[in-house]
Write an enzyme that holds these catalytic residues in place. Structure first.
Site, PDB file in Angstrom:
ATOM      1  CG  HIS A   1       1.237   0.178  -0.621  1.00  0.00           C
ATOM      2  ND1 HIS A   1       2.305   0.957  -1.008  1.00  0.00           N
ATOM      3  CD2 HIS A   1       1.752  -0.755   0.222  1.00  0.00           C
ATOM      4  CE1 HIS A   1       3.403   0.531  -0.419  1.00  0.00           C
ATOM      5  NE2 HIS A   1       3.107  -0.506   0.334  1.00  0.00           N
TER       6      HIS A   1
ATOM      7  CB  SER B   1       6.306  -1.351   0.348  1.00  0.00           C
ATOM      8  OG  SER B   1       5.708  -0.700   1.448  1.00  0.00           O
TER       9      SER B   1
ATOM     10  CG  ASP C   1       0.478   3.562  -2.369  1.00  0.00           C
ATOM     11  OD1 ASP C   1      -0.061   3.497  -1.247  1.00  0.00           O
ATOM     12  OD2 ASP C   1       1.574   3.046  -2.627  1.00  0.00           O
TER      13      ASP C   1
ATOM     14  CE1 TYR D   1       8.396  -4.714   2.414  1.00  0.00           C
ATOM     15  CE2 TYR D   1       8.865  -5.600   4.601  1.00  0.00           C
ATOM     16  CZ  TYR D   1       8.130  -4.768   3.783  1.00  0.00           C
ATOM     17  OH  TYR D   1       7.139  -3.987   4.308  1.00  0.00           O
TER      18      TYR D   1
END
Length: 684
Positions: free
Chosen positions: A658, A543, A626, A462
Site C-alpha cells: 500500500h 487510498s 497491498d 485526499y
C-alpha cells in the site's frame, strides 16, 4: 445513474484464484502496451530514476550515540542498505558511509523477497535494533533482533513470525509484543488484540499476558516513554509504560503499566498521547473535554501531570489552543523543551516551550514560516533538532539546531533544484462549497500563465483521516509537468486535518459526501477562474484519495478528462470484509448498520458505475502485495466499467504494497506511466 446491488465480480477478491490472476495479467499487458509503448515513456522513466539516484539528494538520518544512520537505495543496492557515518563526515560530505546491513545480500542469502520496513533502535544502547522485514512490501512483517556492531542477527535474540505485529523495546532485555501471527490473536480488522511482555531468553509460552481486547475492537499497541528530564535527579531516567487500547480508529483507552497493574488513565476517548516529559503527558484532544470542573476545547494540546508508577493525574495546563485556521500536527519532546509543529492556514510554524519554574514557558526559535517544516530527527537526551523546510518551489533543506542554545540553524544539506523555479508561482485560493464553506487550495503554475482555460491541470486531493495536504516540493512534477505548461493543484478539503478535528469531522461517517462536494467545488472554481476546462482537467488521489477521485468520477464524469485512482477504496458496501477495512468503520460508517449502509450506498463508486454515463478514460492502480486496501477494490471497479462497455486502464504491480515500499526502478516506472497517461489525456 444505475445502482448495482449484486456483486458479479466478487470472484476478483481472490488473491490466488487462477481466473483472477489471469484477468490481472491480461489487464496489465493491455495497459502496458498502451502506455509503456509511448515514445516518451522510456525517457521519463530514466529521468525520474536519475533524479531518485542523484547523489546530491538529501540522505536523511537518525542520530544514535554519535552515529548518523541512513537507509539508502541505488542501482547497486536496489533493495537498499542501512548505513552510518559521523556528523563530521556528513558535514564534509565525505561519503564515508559504513554499511551495517545489506538488504540485497540478506534477500539473496535467505532466498526471500525482503524489503526493509523499519529499524527500531533500543534508545539507551542503540547498537541493538529490531528489524522489521517485509516480503514484497506488505504491511505485515517479521521482526528480528540485530546487532549493528557485530553486523549480524543476535543468536537466540528476539524474533517474531510474519504478521501485522507491534513490537516495542521495554528495556534491553524485554519487549512489548502485540502478536498478529495467529488468527486467534487478531481483531476483526486484522490487527493485534493482545499485549504480552516477553523477557530475553523466555519461550513464547512463558511471556506475561498484560491485556486482551474483544475481537470487535480495532487494535492494541504498547510502548515505553523515557523521560530523561528530572531536575531532582539529573542522572535518573523515568520510565512510563503505556498501553493504547483502540475500540475503534478514533476511540481509545490508555493504560499505564505500574508493576503488574494496569491503571486506566482518565483521558477522554478521542485523545492522543503525543509525548511524556518532565512528568507530563502531552495530550492532543480531538473532542471537547470536561475534567476537574474545567473545559478543554477540541484540538487543544495539554500538559497533564501524571506520576509514573501510580498513574495519578495532577494539574492540567493548556499548551496551545488553536483558532479556526490552526491545528497541531506534531510534537517532539527534547531534553528541556517541547517542539510543536502548528499548521496555520495550511502552512507550518514551530512553537517551542521550555520547562521552567514548574511549567512550560514560551521559548523563541528562529525557524521560518510560510512553507512546510518537518521533523527529521531528535536525538535522545539532547535539545538538538534536525528538521527540513520546503514548499512547492523551494527544495528541501536539512537543518541542525540546538533549541536550548538558540542561534542560527546549521545548514547540513540542500536538495538540488529539479527545475528553475523563478518562472513559476504558488498561490493559495479559495473555492466555495455548496454549503457556503470556504475551501482553500494551492495552485502552482507559470508566472506568465494566461487564464484562457487552456492549461492542462492536475488536481490532487485526499480528504480523510484528519490528514492535512501540505505544500511539497515538486521535484519530479516540476520538470515533467510544470515546465511542460501544466498546472498543479492541491485541494484542502474537509475530512483532512488542515484545520483540526472539526474540519475532519465535518466529512466523517455519513457526511462523507461533503468531502466529494468540496473537491468538485475546487474543480469548478478552477474552470470559473479560467485556469482550465473539463477537457484539460485531471484528478489524482491514492487510498482514501482513490475513493475521493472514484466518487467524483461517477458523480461528475463530464467535469474531468483524466482520473488517476491509486490503491483505492471503491466498494464501500464490502470494504469492512476486505483486509484492514473493518478498522475504518469510524471513518466511513458501518455497512452492517442500515442507516450508515444507506449513506455508503449513496456514493459507493463501485455501485454507481453505469452503462449510461460517458466516463473519461481512467487509470486505476493497485498492488497484489497491498494487505491494507484490498486490490479487489480497483479490480472490481475496472471489471464493472468494462462490462458496461467503458474503456479503462488498470495496472496491478506485484510488489510495493500500500505504501509503495519497493525499489527505485519500480517507483520510476509507475510515475512515468502516470505522466504518460496524463500527457495523452490532458496535453496531447
Amino acid at each position: 445513474m444505475t445502482k448495482h446491488t449484486s456483486d458479479d465480480f466478487q470472484w476478483l477478491e481472490s488473491l490466488d484464484d487462477p481466473a483472477a490472476l489471469a484477468w490481472v495479467a491480461e489487464q496489465n499487458e493491455t495497459t502496458r502496451a498502451r502506455l509503456d509503448s509511448d515514445p516518451r515513456f522510456a525517457g521519463l522513466k530514466q529521468s525520474i530514476l536519475d533524479n531518485l539516484r542523484d547523489t546530491r539528494q538529501i540522505p536523511f538520518f537518525a542520530e544514535h550515540a554519535g552515529w548518523l544512520y541512513n537507509f539508502h537505495q541505488d542501482e547497486a543496492h536496489p533493495r537498499g542498505i542501512y548505513r552510518r557515518c559521523t556528523l563530521d563526515a556528513y558535514r564534509a560530505n565525505s561519503q564515508a558511509w559504513q554499511t551495517v546491513l545489506d538488504i540485497d545480500a540478506l534477500a539473496a542469502a535467505e532466498e526471500v523477497d525482503w524489503y526493509l520496513d523499519g529499524v527500531s533502535h533500543y534508545t539507551e544502547q542503540p547498537q541493538h535494533v529490531m528489524l522489521s522485514l517485509t516480503p514484497g512490501g506488505s504491511d505485515a512483517t517479521v521482526s528480528r533482533e540485530y546487532d549493528l556492531e557485530a553486523q549480524a542477527f543476535v543468536a537466540g535474540g528476539f524474533a517474531f513470525p510474519y504478521g501485522k505485529n507491534h513490537i516495542a523495546w521495554r528495556d534491553l532485555d524485554s519487549v512489548f509484543v502485540c502478536p498478529a501471527w495467529d488468527e486467534e490473536q487478531l481483531t476483526r480488522a486484522g490487527y493485534p488484540r493482545e499485549v504480552w511482555l516477553l523477557q530475553r531468553g523466555q519461550r513464547w509460552e512463558q511471556a506475561q499476558p498484560l491485556l486482551q481486547l474483544d475481537q470487535d475492537a480495532m487494535m492494541v499497541a504498547a510502548w515505553r516513554f523515557l523521560d530523561a528530564a528530572n531536575p531532582a535527579a539529573p542522572d535518573a531516567i523515568t520510565a512510563f509504560d503505556i498501553i493504547e487500547a483502540s475500540d475503534s480508529f478514533y476511540s481509545k483507552t490508555y493504560y499505564h503499566l505500574a508493576g503488574d497493574s494496569l491503571i486506566a488513565l482518565p483521558l477522554p476517548p478521542r485523545a492522543e498521547i503525543e509525548a511524556y516529559s518532565h512528568g507530563d503527558l502531552i495530550v492532543k484532544l480531538a473532542e471537547d473535554w470536561q475534567f476537574g470542573g474545567q473545559h478543554y476545547s477540541a484540538g487543544s494540546l495539554l500538559a497533564v501531570a501524571c506520576t509514573a508508577g501510580s498513574g495519578k493525574v495532577g494539574r492540567i495546563a493548556e499548551l496551545f489552543v488553536p483558532n479556526e485556521q490552526q491545528s497541531v500536527e506534531m510534537v517532539e519532546a527534547t531534553l528541556n523543551l517541547l517542539a510543536i509543529i502548528v499548521i496555520d492556514n495550511v502552512k507550518s510554524r514551530l512553537l517551542t516551550l521550555r520547562w521552567a519554574d514548574g511549567g512550560w514557558q514560551p521559548h523563541a526559535n528562529p525557524l521560518p514560516t510560510g512553507g512546510v517544516i518537518e521533523f527529521a530527527d531528535q536525538p535522545w537526551h539532547s535539545d538538538l533538532l534536525y528538521y527540513s523546510y520546503s514548499d512547492f518551489l523551494t527544495p528541501a533543506g536539512l537543518y541542525r539546531l540546538d533549541l536550548l542554545a538558540g542561534g542560527e540553524p546549521e545548514v547540513l544539506r540542500q536538495q538540488p533544484a529539479a527545475f528553475e523555479a523563478s518562472g513559476f508561482v504558488a498561490e493559495q485560493l479559495q473555492a466555495t462549497a455548496p454549503d457556503g464553506t470556504a475551501i482553500p487550495y494551492f495552485v502552482v503554475h507559470r508566472r506568465d500563465l494566461v487564464l484562457d482555460g487552456k492549461a492542462p491541470t492536475l488536481l490532487y486531493g485526499y480528504g480523510g483521516f484528519e490528514v492535512p495536504m501540505m505544500p511539497y516540493y515538486m521535484d519530479n512534477f516540476g520538470p515533467q509537468w510544470l515546465e511542460k505548461g501544466g498546472v498543479f493543484v492541491v485541494a484542502n478539503i474537509r475530512g483532512g486535518g488542515e484545520f483540526g478535528p472539526g474540519w475532519h469531522q465535518a466529512a466523517q461517517g455519513v457526511k462523507r459526501q461533503v468531502s466529494f462536494d468540496d473537491f468538485i467545488a475546487v474543480a469548478e472554481d478552477l474552470i470559473a477562474r479560467g485556469y482550465t476546462t473539463a477537457r484539460r482537467l485531471g484528478i489524482e488521489g491514492g487510498s482514501n484519495g482513490g475513493l475521493l477521485v472514484g466518487a467524483c468520477l461517477v458523480q461528475r464524469p463530464e467535469l474531468f478528462n483524466a482520473v488517476v485512482c491509486e490503491v483505492p477504496l471503491l466498494d464501500m458496501l464490502r470494504y469492512t470484509e476486505l483486509l484492514a477495512g473493518a478498522s475504518w468503520i469510524d471513518e466511513y460508517g458501518d455497512p452492517a448498520d442500515p442507516a450508515e449502509r444507506a449513506a455508503l450506498a449513496a456514493y459507493s463508486p463501485y455501485h454507481h458505475a453505469s452503462a449510461d454515463a460517458r466516463y473519461p478514460l481512467a487509470l486505476f492502480t493497485t498492488s497484489s502485495k497491498d494487505d491494507r486496501v484490498h486490490p479487489a477494490h480497483a479490480r472490481k471497479m475496472v471489471a464493472r466499467m468494462q462490462h458496461h462497455g467503458h474503456d479503462v486502464l488498470f495496472i496491478e504491480t506485484e510488489g510495493g504494497g500500500h505504501g509503495g515500499n519497493t525499489g527505485q526502478e519500480q517507483t520510476a516506472e509507475e510515475l512515468a506511466r502516470v505522466l504518460v497517461y496524463l500527457y495523452r489525456q490532458l496535453m496531447d
